[in-house]
Design a protein around this motif. Sequence first.
Motif, short mmCIF file in Angstrom:
data_model
loop_
_atom_site.label_atom_id
_atom_site.label_comp_id
_atom_site.label_asym_id
_atom_site.label_seq_id
_atom_site.Cartn_x
_atom_site.Cartn_y
_atom_site.Cartn_z
N UNK A 1 0.74 -1.32 0.01
CA UNK A 1 0.01 0.00 0.01
C UNK A 1 0.89 1.35 -0.09
N UNK A 2 0.68 2.43 -0.95
CA UNK A 2 1.33 3.33 -1.02
C UNK A 2 1.66 4.28 0.57
N UNK A 3 0.70 4.01 1.43
CA UNK A 3 0.69 4.83 2.69
C UNK A 3 1.80 3.97 3.43
N UNK A 4 1.87 2.93 3.37
CA UNK A 4 3.13 2.05 4.20
C UNK A 4 4.38 2.21 3.53
N UNK B 1 6.91 4.02 6.02
CA UNK B 1 7.92 2.97 6.66
C UNK B 1 9.24 2.82 5.95
N UNK B 2 10.01 2.27 6.67
CA UNK B 2 11.37 1.90 6.05
C UNK B 2 11.49 0.10 5.91
N UNK C 1 8.24 1.57 11.09
CA UNK C 1 7.68 2.80 11.01
C UNK C 1 8.63 4.22 11.11
N UNK C 2 8.76 4.95 10.46
CA UNK C 2 9.59 5.87 10.58
C UNK C 2 9.20 6.90 11.65
N UNK C 3 9.24 6.49 12.99
CA UNK C 3 8.98 7.31 13.91
C UNK C 3 9.71 7.10 15.13
#
Length: 148
Positions: free
Chosen positions: A8-11, A15-16, A29-31
């Motif tokens: 999915x484009x949002x993932x 995300x990395x 997740x890039x957090x």
Amino acid sequence: MTKSFRLHPQLEQDCIPLGRFELCRLLMMNDSLYPWFILVPEKPDVTEIYQLSKEDQILLIEESSFLAKNLSELFLADKMNIGAIGNMVPQLHVHHIVRYKTDKVWPAAIWGKTEKIPYTEKQISDKKILVKNQLKGRLHPWTATGET
């Protein structure tokens, strides 16, 4: 003709990529506020766990349990939050979030509570090495994106 899997484009945006297990891709997740990882079964058009074959349901639980145990040990978690919500991103994906009693929003869920703080390039590199070393033997390169 069989439809192929596409993340999915949002993932892809949030995300990395770290690698893949037998069934699932592993994303981070890039957090930087939380050690937060996501398993995504590489099956097209699947939004719910029950839509997977019985064999894949079992494999998902095995991969999720393996990941949760190793993340808990690696990051000394007080609690592992694991969930497949899917309200914003319908593609089946399972969050694995390391939680601490000292984190900013404990004991509440993390969604919508704080602004994400992206990792620096150095933090990404360090975290990839740490996690890949912990999961070695089961985690494989994700060659579709050039990940090695």
